[in-house]
Design a protein around this motif. Structure first.
Motif: not given
Length: 74
Positions: A12-17, A34-44, A55-60
């Motif tokens: 699991v990888v967290l990416v700010t911005g 292959g990572a599950t990505v947590v996307i953190v941004d000011l703009n939801l 997710r549309g490309s088969g990722g998480q």
């Protein structure tokens, strides 16, 4: 196809911005590796758009709105 030479399967990888620019590109590369990505941004809505694309490309991925410069935001 990802150019990433690392395997992030089961990580699991967290990416700010991650909702735009370089952060967005990092999210895409990490998800392709292959990572599950947590996307953190000011703009939801931007973060959700990127998460939906992954997710549309088969990722998480999940999207979170937060300001990492503000401790109370998280």
């Amino acid at each position: 196809m990802s150019n990433c030479k690392y395997n992030f399967k089961d990580k699991v990888v967290l990416v700010t911005g991650g909702g735009s620019g370089i952060g967005r590109e990092c999210v895409i590369e990490l998800a392709e590796a292959g990572a599950t990505v947590v996307i953190v941004d000011l703009n939801l809505s931007h973060a959700e758009e990127v998460a939906n694309s992954v997710r549309g490309s088969g990722g998480q991925a999940i999207a979170i709105q937060a300001d990492v410069a503000d401790e109370a935001s998280g």
